[in-house]
Design an enzyme around this catalytic site. Structure first.
Site, mmCIF file in Angstrom:
data_model
loop_
_atom_site.group_PDB
_atom_site.id
_atom_site.type_symbol
_atom_site.label_atom_id
_atom_site.label_comp_id
_atom_site.label_asym_id
_atom_site.label_seq_id
_atom_site.Cartn_x
_atom_site.Cartn_y
_atom_site.Cartn_z
ATOM 1 N N ALA A 69 30.825 -58.653 12.722
ATOM 2 C CA ALA A 69 30.259 -59.985 12.580
ATOM 3 C C ALA A 69 31.298 -60.800 11.824
ATOM 4 O O ALA A 69 32.127 -60.249 11.090
ATOM 5 C CB ALA A 69 28.947 -59.905 11.815
ATOM 6 N N GLY A 114 29.416 -55.177 13.277
ATOM 7 C CA GLY A 114 28.715 -55.738 14.436
ATOM 8 C C GLY A 114 29.341 -55.322 15.763
ATOM 9 O O GLY A 114 28.657 -55.288 16.794
ATOM 10 N N GLU A 117 27.969 -51.989 16.496
ATOM 11 C CA GLU A 117 26.553 -52.186 16.854
ATOM 12 C C GLU A 117 26.427 -52.722 18.286
ATOM 13 O O GLU A 117 25.542 -52.315 19.045
ATOM 14 C CB GLU A 117 25.900 -53.135 15.837
ATOM 15 C CG GLU A 117 25.780 -52.480 14.463
ATOM 16 C CD GLU A 117 25.401 -53.452 13.353
ATOM 17 O OE1 GLU A 117 26.163 -54.431 13.149
ATOM 18 O OE2 GLU A 117 24.385 -53.244 12.696
ATOM 19 N N GLU A 137 30.150 -52.163 6.395
ATOM 20 C CA GLU A 137 29.398 -53.189 5.666
ATOM 21 C C GLU A 137 29.312 -52.900 4.172
ATOM 22 O O GLU A 137 29.417 -53.806 3.349
ATOM 23 C CB GLU A 137 27.984 -53.343 6.252
ATOM 24 C CG GLU A 137 27.956 -54.014 7.617
ATOM 25 C CD GLU A 137 28.159 -53.048 8.778
ATOM 26 O OE1 GLU A 137 28.511 -51.868 8.550
ATOM 27 O OE2 GLU A 137 27.972 -53.486 9.932
#
Ligand code: DAK
Length: 263
Positions: A69, A114, A117, A137
């Site tokens: 992300a 992300g 993911e 993260e």
């Protein structure tokens, strides 16, 4: 599916296979609001497409699939905004996962946070030798926000998921292969060709049967065996109302290749 509809995605049809490339190479294809929104829009269009039978998802360049992300976009978020961002991310991942068409992640480099993911919301992961996976993260003061804490332990043994999520360390492609996160590791130069080849093979099978099989496959990760089997019986019986079931079985008995219509 037109390229001009998207600024951060390249979409290219190869017969029944759609190749989708996340295209923000300067930020290593990091997922910001725009990429997520465009992925959602693409996914919405795809679910009703009878022309696309399988999807390959990859990242632009040879360095990254998706490096996460977008940290720059998240840095100043307050909890309410973070919740909205995570909800958007979850919608994207859920939407890709529930597409009728199988999706293959061609992981061509970093798949972090992300990005990992996103890859895990695809059905099948193939990796280039230089691919790197991780959920870093915790290194930057957060935790996975796009489903990583839930999808990773459904894909690899619990202890491996725990180590990856809690240590924030990266895995090489060989390590990802060893724990079963990816199906194959390929030279970078062969990754897309091999991913497309597998997508074309899937696209050649009876489309409704493939879609229902994907649905049952994902159900297997949710409820009880009894509920899953009940759904399997239902979906299996529904296939006997398709022309493709008649064609597939007739073709077998006639010793000729089937010709499917997707209905
Ligand atoms: N976000 C934004 N920009 C990124 C980025 C990212 N995730 N990763 C790389 N970039 C940018 C870099 O800032 C750099 O930009 P410029 O400086 O050129 O402007 C450019 O991409 C090239 O990167 P590097 O210069 O760093 O390239 P290196 O080869 O040196 O290093 C690297 C490659 C992938 C090892 C490194 O870039 C890196 O460590 N990137 C960050 C990886 C990472 O930590 N990813 C996970 C992000 S966290 C949540 C929602 C979502 C999430 C969590 C919570 N809620 C809402 C609750 C998810 C979180 C994540 O995904």
């Amino acid at each position: 599916m037109m390229n001009s509809q998207f600024e951060t995605l390249l979409v290219e049809s190869d017969g029944p296979v759609l190749v989708v490339t996340i295209n923000r190479p300067k930020a290593l294809n990091a997922l910001n609001q725009q990429v997520l929104t465009e992925l959602l829009r693409l996914s919405d269009a795809l679910k009703d497409s009878s022309l696309v039978r399988a999807v390959v998802l990859t990242g632009a360049g040879e360095k990254a699939f998706v490096a996460g992300a977008d940290i720059a976009a998240m840095a100043a978020m307050q909890p309410a905004e973070a919740l909205g961002f995570a909800e958007l991310g979850h919608r994207v991942m859920d939407s890709l996962e529930s597409l009728p068409q199988p999706v293959i992640a061609a992981v061509n480099g970093f798949a972090l946070g992300g990005g990992m993911e996103l890859a895990m919301s695809c059905d099948i992961l193939l990796a280039a030798e230089n691919a790197r996976f991780g959920q870093p993260e915790v290194n930057i003061g957060v935790m996975p926000g796009f489903g990583g804490s839930q999808r990773l332990p459904r894909r690899v043994p619990f202890g491996m998921a725990a180590e990856i999520l809690l240590s924030g360390d990266n895995l090489t492609a060989a390590e990802a292969l060893r724990i079963g996160l990816v199906n194959r590791v390929l030279p970078q130069s062969e990754l897309l060709t091999e991913s497309k080849k597998l997508a074309h093979k899937i696209a050649s099978r009876a489309p409704v049967a493939v879609a229902k099989t994907k649905q049952a496959l994902h159900t297997s990760r949710q409820g009880s065996l009894a509920d899953g089997n009940a759904q399997e019986r239902q979906l299996f019986s529904e296939l006997f109302a398709t022309a493709d079931q008649k064609e597939g079985m007739r073709a077998f008995l006639d010793k000729r290749p089937p010709s499917y219509q997707g209905k």
